[in-house]
Design a protein around this motif. Structure first.
Motif, PDB file in Angstrom:
ATOM      1  N   VAL A  78      56.213  37.421  39.397  1.00 24.44           N
ATOM      2  CA  VAL A  78      56.327  38.645  38.747  1.00 24.44           C
ATOM      3  C   VAL A  78      56.027  39.556  39.755  1.00 24.44           C
ATOM      4  N   GLU A  81      55.475  46.958  38.151  1.00 21.91           N
ATOM      5  CA  GLU A  81      55.129  48.034  38.556  1.00 21.91           C
ATOM      6  C   GLU A  81      54.303  48.304  40.012  1.00 21.91           C
ATOM      7  N   PRO A  83      51.372  50.433  42.215  1.00 22.47           N
ATOM      8  CA  PRO A  83      51.270  49.591  43.471  1.00 22.47           C
ATOM      9  C   PRO A  83      50.952  48.050  43.210  1.00 22.47           C
ATOM     10  N   ALA A  84      50.070  47.963  42.185  1.00 24.94           N
ATOM     11  CA  ALA A  84      49.964  46.260  41.586  1.00 24.94           C
ATOM     12  C   ALA A  84      49.339  45.482  42.677  1.00 24.94           C
ATOM     13  N   LEU A  85      48.672  46.139  43.680  1.00 20.89           N
ATOM     14  CA  LEU A  85      48.050  45.321  44.783  1.00 20.89           C
ATOM     15  C   LEU A  85      46.462  45.814  44.788  1.00 20.89           C
ATOM     16  N   TYR A  86      45.546  44.961  45.384  1.00 26.66           N
ATOM     17  CA  TYR A  86      44.015  45.407  45.316  1.00 26.66           C
ATOM     18  C   TYR A  86      44.112  46.263  46.604  1.00 26.66           C
ATOM     19  N   PRO A  87      43.945  47.580  46.314  1.00 27.34           N
ATOM     20  CA  PRO A  87      44.119  48.637  47.447  1.00 27.34           C
ATOM     21  C   PRO A  87      42.986  48.293  48.652  1.00 27.34           C
ATOM     22  N   ARG A  88      41.924  47.768  48.257  1.00 28.76           N
ATOM     23  CA  ARG A  88      40.689  47.414  49.129  1.00 28.76           C
ATOM     24  C   ARG A  88      40.765  46.020  49.911  1.00 28.76           C
ATOM     25  N   LEU A  89      41.594  45.126  49.517  1.00 29.14           N
ATOM     26  CA  LEU A  89      41.907  43.854  49.999  1.00 29.14           C
ATOM     27  C   LEU A  89      43.202  43.975  51.120  1.00 29.14           C
ATOM     28  N   PHE A  97      44.502  35.621  47.275  1.00 29.73           N
ATOM     29  CA  PHE A  97      43.942  35.620  46.035  1.00 29.73           C
ATOM     30  C   PHE A  97      44.891  35.347  44.764  1.00 29.73           C
ATOM     31  N   ALA A  98      46.279  35.656  45.256  1.00 28.73           N
ATOM     32  CA  ALA A  98      47.293  35.303  44.288  1.00 28.73           C
ATOM     33  C   ALA A  98      47.562  33.811  44.466  1.00 28.73           C
ATOM     34  N   ARG A 141      54.155  38.065  47.293  1.00 28.32           N
ATOM     35  CA  ARG A 141      53.346  37.528  46.176  1.00 28.32           C
ATOM     36  C   ARG A 141      53.807  36.733  45.318  1.00 28.32           C
TER      37      ARG A 141
ATOM     38  N   TRP B   4      37.119  36.997  46.184  1.00 28.38           N
ATOM     39  CA  TRP B   4      38.018  37.954  46.182  1.00 28.38           C
ATOM     40  C   TRP B   4      37.679  39.290  45.552  1.00 28.38           C
ATOM     41  N   ASP B   8      36.645  42.812  47.268  1.00 32.11           N
ATOM     42  CA  ASP B   8      37.126  43.912  46.569  1.00 32.11           C
ATOM     43  C   ASP B   8      35.944  45.135  46.344  1.00 32.11           C
ATOM     44  N   ARG B  11      33.764  46.494  49.115  1.00 27.16           N
ATOM     45  CA  ARG B  11      34.504  47.601  49.774  1.00 27.16           C
ATOM     46  C   ARG B  11      34.539  48.923  49.165  1.00 27.16           C
ATOM     47  N   GLN B  68      46.342  50.460  38.198  1.00 33.31           N
ATOM     48  CA  GLN B  68      47.042  50.228  39.262  1.00 33.31           C
ATOM     49  C   GLN B  68      48.025  48.972  38.995  1.00 33.31           C
ATOM     50  N   GLY B  69      48.088  48.458  37.779  1.00 33.97           N
ATOM     51  CA  GLY B  69      49.009  47.604  37.406  1.00 33.97           C
ATOM     52  C   GLY B  69      48.577  45.956  37.758  1.00 33.97           C
ATOM     53  N   THR B  70      47.546  45.893  38.575  1.00 31.20           N
ATOM     54  CA  THR B  70      46.954  44.477  38.924  1.00 31.20           C
ATOM     55  C   THR B  70      46.494  43.664  37.496  1.00 31.20           C
ATOM     56  N   PHE B  73      49.907  42.165  36.476  1.00 27.17           N
ATOM     57  CA  PHE B  73      50.144  40.964  37.493  1.00 27.17           C
ATOM     58  C   PHE B  73      48.973  39.625  37.146  1.00 27.17           C
ATOM     59  N   THR B  76      50.359  37.687  34.089  1.00 26.16           N
ATOM     60  CA  THR B  76      51.620  36.794  34.210  1.00 26.16           C
ATOM     61  C   THR B  76      51.194  35.416  35.270  1.00 26.16           C
TER      62      THR B  76
END
Lengths: 281, 230
Positions: A78, A81, A83-89, A97-98, A141, B4, B8, B11, B68-70, B73, B76
């Motif tokens: 999937v 939306e 950003p849906a990413l970890y910004p600090r990774l 991670f995924a 991802r 992980w 995160d 940092r 952030q929408g994670t 994620f 799912t």
């Protein structure tokens, strides 16, 4: 591959999706089109197990998304939306991670990064990526773990043409490999180019499901589209050919306004406008 | 998964502030007067470390996930949501342990591994981390969630500070003893002297823990059923 039957979802008194039914075959790219608020996103969220339908069912590769949730989710990827990413990774860490959540080996992450052209960005933190690279990372991802179906919400939204073309190319490759893709888009050219079939959703209901060419052939010839200049602005209307009043309306426009364009052949966009007439964009 | 999450969080500069603040404040306060030697004083600062790191880190982390929408994620993926929440709470529980050890260290104390105090410290960290999850899941926006978390943190800490006086009052004021922070402060005060908490205190902490787990489960189910998200 994907079977949605009688999907229904209401948010309070507002009915977002009202009895949507369709199937998507293996290796097909299926586009969901519709105005904002038509129910596309809610449909995608029900298909991917994020939201439970009030009624109806979704099956992915034979597994019910509600009752056999884990088995169904193992078969999908999937990218919704931003950003849906970890910004600090970093990009690599986001994918690792995924991959770990799906129990995939690290070498698969390297393969996916290579395929999506992310190797050069692997050490960059996701929060510093441009929109295009974020989008690409998210879709990469989603493709981890060789899912049988991908759900993508506006995969090329906000991207420049070359970045969009690159994503189209990779989606085409995935289709050739038998991956099923369900995507929502507002880009009619993209839907025409990429989708094997499109579904047009209006007010929570499906009003058409067909290949783009069939939709154009079936509906386009039934209308004449006139574009004219009047009172300092461009106006456009689509008039049904079967309507006895159409010839007079066209004649009136031609004699009283400055007609810029008139034609009966056109594109998916014209069909879309016909089917969603009266809806807000 | 914890690896992980750790990267995160490590940092995240705000995390370091939240981890270091209880130790820093206590280190300063402990050197200003003799009151710093009382067991309630120490336990209330251990409690501050628990609430500060447990509640604030967890709530801010999950609010960020949702914004952030994670979070979408994560939902799912085939991993059950409960496992993800439990992993996060456990991880933050360990962080609160470090923060509390810093407070103990500032008073020249060390902690006995496997002792009663460590169990109390860990239990408090888990309890307030779960409360952070509840606040994050129940909040309609990240900003309001942050405000609620900060407000709850202050209320919990201040209530524990004034609890010894209130508990002796007749009537509803005595109910303050059942606040989770007051229960934890009692447990920590006994733990500092190596004693187990009184059975009603243990029961109260367990009860709060079960209640918060049940509420967070209900909130996750509500989000799935109603389709609401930040």
């Amino acid at each position: 591959m994907i079977e949605a039957v009688g999907l229904r979802k209401a948010y309070g008194r507002s009915l977002a999706v009202d009895g949507i039914t369709f199937t998507v075959e293996r290796g097909e790219i299926f586009g969901l089109l519709g105005p904002n608020g038509a129910g596309k996103t809610t449909t995608m969220r029900m298909l991917s197990g994020l939201v439970r339908p009030d009624a109806g069912r979704v099956r992915i590769a034979g597994y019910d998304v509600v009752r056999q949730r884990r088995a169904a989710l193992q078969r999908i990827g999937v990218a919704f939306e931003l950003p849906a990413l970890y910004p600090r990774l970093t990009v690599r860490e986001n994918l690792e991670f995924a991959g770990a959540l799906r129990g995939r080996p690290a070498r698969e992450v390297a393969e996916v990064m290579e395929r999506w052209g992310l190797a050069a960005r692997e050490r960059q933190r996701a929060g510093t990526l441009s929109r295009g690279w974020k989008q690409r990372t998210m879709i990469a991802r989603a493709s981890l773990g060789s899912p049988e179906a991908l759900f993508l919400d506006e995969p090329t939204g906000g991207l420049d043409p070359s970045a969009a073309a690159e994503i189209h190319r990779i989606l085409g490759t995935l289709r050739a490999e038998g991956v099923t893709v369900v995507m929502s888009t507002h880009d009619m050219a993209e839907a025409t180019l990429l989708c094997d079939r499109v579904a047009i959703v209006v007010r929570g209901q499906l009003v058409a499901v067909d290949p783009p060419s069939a939709l154009v052939g079936r509906l386009q010839s039934q209308a004449v589209e006139v574009t004219w200049w009047e009172a300092g602005g461009v106006h456009r209307t689509a008039l049904a050919l079967e309507d006895p009043a159409t010839p007079a309306a066209v004649w009136r426009l031609m004699t009283h306004a400055r007609v810029l364009e008139i034609h009966t052949t056109g594109s998916l966009e014209t069909v879309y406008r016909q089917l969603t007439a009266g809806e807000k964009p | 998964m914890v690896g992980w999450a750790a990267r995160d969080l490590v940092r995240n500069r705000a995390l370091w502030v939240m981890l270091a603040l209880p130790t820093g404040v206590f280190w300063t306060v402990a050197r200003t007067g003799q009151s710093a030697r009382g067991p309630w004083f120490l336990s209330s600062w251990l409690l501050f470390a628990e609430v500060m790191t447990g509640l604030m880190i967890t709530s801010s982390h999950w609010l960020e996930e949702r914004e952030q929408g994670t979070w979408s994620f994560l939902r799912t993926t085939p991993v059950p949501v409960g496992w993800m929440l439990a992993a996060q709470v456990l991880f933050v529980g360990v962080l609160t342990l470090f923060s509390q050890m810093g407070v103990l260290g500032a008073q020249g104390r060390s902690v006995e591994p496997g002792g009663v105090l460590v169990l109390d410290m860990m239990a408090g960290g888990l309890l307030f981390a779960t409360l952070g999850v509840v606040i994050a899941l129940a909040s309609p926006s990240a900003r309001s969630g942050s405000l609620v978390a900060a407000g709850v943190m202050v209320v919990l800490f201040l209530t524990a500070l004034i609890a010894p006086g209130l508990e002796r009052e007749p009537g509803p004021a005595a109910l303050v003893r059942w606040m989770p922070s007051v229960l934890m402060a009692h447990a920590l005060a006994r733990g500092v002297s190596g004693s187990l908490p009184a059975p009603p205190v243990t029961a109260g902490i367990l009860g709060w823990g079960l209640l918060l787990v049940a509420i967070s489960g209900a909130l996750v189910r509500r989000e799935y059923t109603r389709g609401t998200s930040l």
